[in-house]
Design an enzyme around this catalytic site. Structure first.
Site, PDB file in Angstrom:
ATOM      1  N   ASP A  30       0.859  -1.171   0.000  1.00 22.95           N
ATOM      2  CA  ASP A  30       0.000   0.000   0.000  1.00 22.95           C
ATOM      3  C   ASP A  30       0.909   1.239   0.000  1.00 22.95           C
ATOM      4  O   ASP A  30       2.104   1.127   0.302  1.00 22.95           O
ATOM      5  CB  ASP A  30      -0.870  -0.041   1.267  1.00 22.95           C
ATOM      6  CG  ASP A  30      -1.717   1.198   1.412  1.00 22.95           C
ATOM      7  OD1 ASP A  30      -2.352   1.595   0.417  1.00 22.95           O
ATOM      8  OD2 ASP A  30      -1.727   1.786   2.517  1.00 22.95           O
ATOM      9  N   ASP A  32      -0.234   5.190   0.802  1.00 22.58           N
ATOM     10  CA  ASP A  32      -0.526   6.138   1.889  1.00 22.58           C
ATOM     11  C   ASP A  32      -0.500   5.427   3.233  1.00 22.58           C
ATOM     12  O   ASP A  32      -1.219   4.448   3.433  1.00 22.58           O
ATOM     13  CB  ASP A  32      -1.935   6.725   1.695  1.00 22.58           C
ATOM     14  CG  ASP A  32      -1.906   8.070   1.003  1.00 22.58           C
ATOM     15  OD1 ASP A  32      -1.330   9.013   1.572  1.00 22.58           O
ATOM     16  OD2 ASP A  32      -2.447   8.159  -0.115  1.00 22.58           O
TER      17      ASP A  32
HETATM   18 MG   LIG Z   1      -2.880   3.075   3.514  1.00 22.53          MG
END
Ligand SMILES: [Mg+2]
Length: 316
Positions: A30, A32
């Site tokens: 992932d 962010d």
């Molecule tokens: Mg995230």
């Protein structure tokens, strides 16, 4: 080996870290909350990802962020110091456009979202209504009678992150979706973004608003839907059991890992923490058990010294 034990990686011996490193060939991470927060890199993340790549692991960025095209995410990644290519980026605006393209979609798309979605639709020559503000031009009665216009030939409503979300947009989306043939596509269902001292609504908040007034369930493109990784698996670019999913949010990242049969690693620099994991452990709801990761590390950058230590002292 560590399946859903939420083992703290920093508690492993160098030999155990070495064995763990040998247990995967691919890393899907992932963005962010793991690699960066907004525009700011999380210290140590680029060095760790680049080191894993240097060890021969294939690296994929997988983000539910629907505001950016793959190219824009690539530029952001490179600017922040990550050694990454466009093929290594899995993003929901691109995936939503691909989903429609693969179905030979030939109508127009009504977008509640950001320019990233419009640009990815343009890239596959799918027509759409554009993005940007659509505001109330008059009090409700007058607005409904005089100003509200719905357009012909809309075959899909795509909902992502939209900072110009509004009553007119809700009304139009729900009206298009009253035709059961009109597709209802959500880029993702993340409820909110991590930000100190503030709550920033995520795409899931907009999706749920449309879902409520349309009285329909969307097709969710992003994590935790395993469809987002299906082409990688089908093309044999990754072997699920030898793939590590890294994330900060359990109900998207870790659940995607669970759904795809990946190994999972939760990092503590974003949404979910060890306290959340403790709650899921004690929960009576079987769905909560799926959120428990195999491994935990406070931040991704902590992995690098552990890797180097394992290479120096961890031969087995
Ligand atoms: Mg995230």
């Amino acid at each position: 080996m560590y399946k859903q034990t939420c083992t703290n990686l920093l508690s492993l011996s160098p030999v155990e870290v070495n064995k763990w490193l040998d247990s995967f060939d691919s890393v899907i991470t992932d963005c962010d909350g793991v690699l960066w927060v907004y525009g700011n890199v999380i210290p140590g993340s680029p060095e760790t990802i680049n080191y894993l790549k240097g060890m021969g692991k294939s690296i994929y960025f997988c983000t539910n962020n629907s505001t950016k095209t793959r190219k824009e995410l690539l530029m952001k990644g490179i600017d922040l110091g990550f050694n990454i290519t466009e093929e290594g980026i899995i993003a929901t605006a691109h995936a939503a456009a691909s989903y429609l393209k693969n179905r030979n979609f030939d109508k127009r798309v009504y977008i509640i979202g950001s320019p990233g979605i419009a640009q990815e639709l343009d890239a596959v020559a799918i027509k759409h209504t554009g993005v940007g503000p659509d505001v109330m031009k008059a009090p409700l009665g007058e607005f409904m009678a005089k100003h509200l216009t719905v357009e012909p030939d809309i075959g899909a409503v795509v909902v992502g992150f939209d900072e110009h979300f509004s009553f007119p947009k809700m009304t139009k989306a729900a009206s298009y979706l009253s035709d059961p043939k009109c597709l209802f596509i959500a880029t993702n269902t993340d409820e909110r973004f991590p930000m100190p001292g503030m709550v920033v609504p995520g795409s899931g908040s907009f999706v749920n608003a449309i879902r409520t007034c349309a009285e329909r369930e969307p097709i969710v493109i992003g994590k935790p839907n395993p469809a987002i990784c299906q082409s990688l698996i089908k093309q044999k670019k990754i072997i699920p059991s030898r793939t590590l999913m890294i994330g900060d949010r359990a109900n998207t990242d870790i659940l995607l890992g669970y759904n795809c049969g990946f190994q999972t690693l939760l990092v503590g620099t974003g949404i979910h923490s060890m306290n959340d994991v403790a709650q899921w452990r004690n929960s009576k709801n079987p769905e909560d058990k799926k959120l428990i990761p195999d491994m935990y590390i406070p931040k991704l950058g902590d992995l690098l010294p552990a890797i180097i230590d394992s290479i120096t002292h961890g031969r087995y």
